[in-house]
Motif scaffolding. Structure first.
Motif, PDB file in Angstrom:
ATOM      1  N   LEU A  27      16.635  15.115  -4.050  1.00  0.00           N
ATOM      2  CA  LEU A  27      15.493  16.021  -4.153  1.00  0.00           C
ATOM      3  C   LEU A  27      15.101  16.605  -2.800  1.00  0.00           C
ATOM      4  N   HIS A  28      15.090  15.782  -1.758  1.00  0.00           N
ATOM      5  CA  HIS A  28      14.532  16.206  -0.473  1.00  0.00           C
ATOM      6  C   HIS A  28      15.580  16.497   0.601  1.00  0.00           C
ATOM      7  N   ALA A  29      16.774  15.945   0.479  1.00  0.00           N
ATOM      8  CA  ALA A  29      17.804  16.161   1.506  1.00  0.00           C
ATOM      9  C   ALA A  29      19.178  16.277   0.847  1.00  0.00           C
ATOM     10  N   ARG A  49       8.950  13.132   3.712  1.00  0.00           N
ATOM     11  CA  ARG A  49       8.880  14.141   2.661  1.00  0.00           C
ATOM     12  C   ARG A  49       8.593  13.553   1.284  1.00  0.00           C
ATOM     13  N   SER A  50       9.033  12.333   1.066  1.00  0.00           N
ATOM     14  CA  SER A  50       8.914  11.731  -0.259  1.00  0.00           C
ATOM     15  C   SER A  50       7.475  11.351  -0.574  1.00  0.00           C
ATOM     16  N   GLU A  51       7.131  11.449  -1.844  1.00  0.00           N
ATOM     17  CA  GLU A  51       5.803  11.038  -2.317  1.00  0.00           C
ATOM     18  C   GLU A  51       5.845   9.642  -2.927  1.00  0.00           C
ATOM     19  N   MET A 101       0.844  -1.190   0.000  1.00  0.00           N
ATOM     20  CA  MET A 101       0.000   0.000   0.000  1.00  0.00           C
ATOM     21  C   MET A 101       0.883   1.245   0.000  1.00  0.00           C
ATOM     22  N   LEU A 102       0.429   2.295  -0.660  1.00  0.00           N
ATOM     23  CA  LEU A 102       1.145   3.562  -0.604  1.00  0.00           C
ATOM     24  C   LEU A 102       0.942   4.208   0.758  1.00  0.00           C
ATOM     25  N   VAL A 103       1.926   4.966   1.192  1.00  0.00           N
ATOM     26  CA  VAL A 103       1.889   5.582   2.512  1.00  0.00           C
ATOM     27  C   VAL A 103       1.284   6.969   2.414  1.00  0.00           C
ATOM     28  N   LYS A 104       0.331   7.245   3.281  1.00  0.00           N
ATOM     29  CA  LYS A 104      -0.293   8.566   3.332  1.00  0.00           C
ATOM     30  C   LYS A 104       0.508   9.519   4.210  1.00  0.00           C
TER      31      LYS A 104
END
Length: 476
Positions: free
Chosen positions: A215-217, A262-264, A172-175
């Protein structure tokens, strides 16, 4: 092919006095006689397609880690490699180092399985299946977490909320990630069905992880890349010692804060694998069977009118009378007595010891060294007595002390000794004297452990009164 990455470190302050900063939780023996690090290595060696295991640990813990690994029978074609940190910089730095290292060796599609060394997983078959599903998700450029299905409302863990509207094959993707909740919130999470405990275990391809970090860090990734560029492999290229000057510039932050929140592109594999982080003495209690009074006892213990207590006392008799709900942990230099409801507060005792400079937060009386161990038996003004054990074929450094002299008495085995310009061999019940200021070295040329008693005398007996001239373990 999958590349397990074992993260071995931490202080395990909630498991003091057994866990110390230089002998942390991964090294603690469980009631079955195995330590958590040993169990973690055995677990990953049982997975299909594992040809290399990478361990990220502090350089001071390397030799103890290697000793533990040598007790494990591994396939001949499986490499055990290491990244050695000069000091801790949290999980973002450790995992980024591993991803860059493995991408350099095996390319961006190398699949990493990142596991803390101090977790217990009791259902190995379910773990292997969850790993298989995580690897399939990782091939979709997702960063995969292992979400543990809650068995109760737990306030000591972070949670993962799965997005019920965006399910995918194998997970499942994480919300979102949620911090440790209060009891009422934890109860609602346990009842919801789409909240899972955050286990701190991950699976991803090296390239996908590095792209998300960039991208995020980017500040973390840039600092780790600079560290790796300035670092070099030690001896046989299976050990990469990280450059301290550059590593000090890496931000100290967890991988959850730095990237996962932070990641999508984060997914979770919900699993029930008999997982525990053994995060307190309460969790350790559950590994010991209870007697008719609810007491869970290891070591020689007698009790009268005592109920629901936990005792770990391997070296001396412990007696309980008229008490209940206590945690009693006895070690040679420290005794813990705590109420079970306050098991999480033991870390505050460690904080007090650290602030006062008391060595009990840092080491045990028995200290591990690359060549073996030493145990402080007694000490007082101007003297200290140690029991020294040197492994077969091992050798201490060629060294000198400014402020103390030493008298060595061989108990068993054979000692090869350099004392100034002299070289001599001592057998059981023979002795020699090392004067302050003399270069000296102790080695074990035999096939059994060398055991000797060392009597130190002098104005200063600290472990930092040592000058090394030559050392096979790179400490000179």
């Amino acid at each position: 092919m999958i590349y397990p990455v074992i993260i071995c470190g931490g202080s395990g302050s909630r498991l003091w006095p057994t866990s110390r900063e230089k002998h942390p939780k991964p090294f603690l023996l469980l009631p079955d006689g195995q330590c958590l690090l040993q169990k973690t290595l055995l677990r990953v060696l049982g997975l299909k397609g594992v040809k290399e295991v990478l361990t990220v640990t502090n350089q001071e813990l390397f030799f103890t880690t290697e000793d533990i690994y040598q007790e494990v029978k591994k396939p001949k074609d499986c490499e055990l490699n290491y990244i050695l940190e000069p000091f801790g910089r949290n999980t973002a730095a450790a995992i980024a180092s591993a991803a860059l290292y493995l991408q350099r060796r095996h390319g961006p599609e190398a699949t990493l399985l990142v596991l803390p060394a101090d977790h217990l997983i009791q259902d190995e078959q379910a773990f292997a299946e969850a790993t298989r599903q995580a690897c399939l998700l990782a091939q979709k450029d997702l960063l995969v977490t292992f979400g543990i299905k809650p068995t109760h409302a737990e306030t000591g863990f972070g949670y993962i909320e799965a997005d019920t509207h965006r399910s995918i094959d194998h997970g499942m993707l994480v919300k979102r990630f949620v911090e440790k909740p209060d009891l009422a919130t934890a109860q609602s999470y346990a009842a919801a069905g789409n909240f899972y405990w955050n286990s701190g275990m991950f699976c991803f391809q090296a390239g996908a992880f590095i792209n998300e970090m960039r991208l995020h860090a980017p500040e973390i990734l840039d600092a780790v890349e600079a560290t790796l560029a300035a670092s070099s492999a030690h001896e046989n290229e299976h050990r990469l010692r990280l450059d301290a000057a550059n590593f000090e510039k890496v931000p100290d932050i967890s991988i959850d804060y730095a990237l996962m929140e932070r990641s999508e592109h984060v997914a979770t594999v919900p699993c029930a694998i008999g997982w525990s982080d053994i995060g307190s003495w309460s969790a350790m209690c559950d590994l010991v069977g209870a007697d008719q009074d609810g007491n869970r006892l290891t070591g020689e213990t007698v009790s009268h009118s005592a109920f629901n207590n936990f005792v770990q006392s391997p070296d001396r008799l412990t007696a309980l009378v008229g008490v209940q709900d206590l945690i009693v942990v006895d070690t040679p230099d420290a005794l813990l007595i705590a109420h079970r409801e306050h098991a999480q507060d033991i870390k505050h005792i460690v904080g007090q010891l650290k602030q006062s400079g008391h060595e009990a937060y840092l080491t045990h009386r028995t200290v591990h060294r690359p060549w073996g161990t030493y145990t402080t038996l007694e000490e007082g003004e101007r003297f200290k007595i140690k029991r020294i054990v040197v492994k077969p074929g091992a050798s201490l450094s060629l060294q000198m002390h400014h402020h103390r002299s030493e008298h060595w008495i061989v108990v068993s085995g054979v000692a090869l000794i350099i004392n100034g310009n002299a070289e001599l061999t001592l057998n059981s019940n023979e002795s020699t004297f090392i004067a302050a200021g003399h270069k000296h070295r102790l080695a074990n040329p035999g096939v059994i452990d060398l055991v000797l008693i060392e009597v130190q005398s002098g104005d200063y007996l600290g472990e930092d009164d040592i000058r090394r001239f030559d050392d096979r373990y790179g400490r000179a």
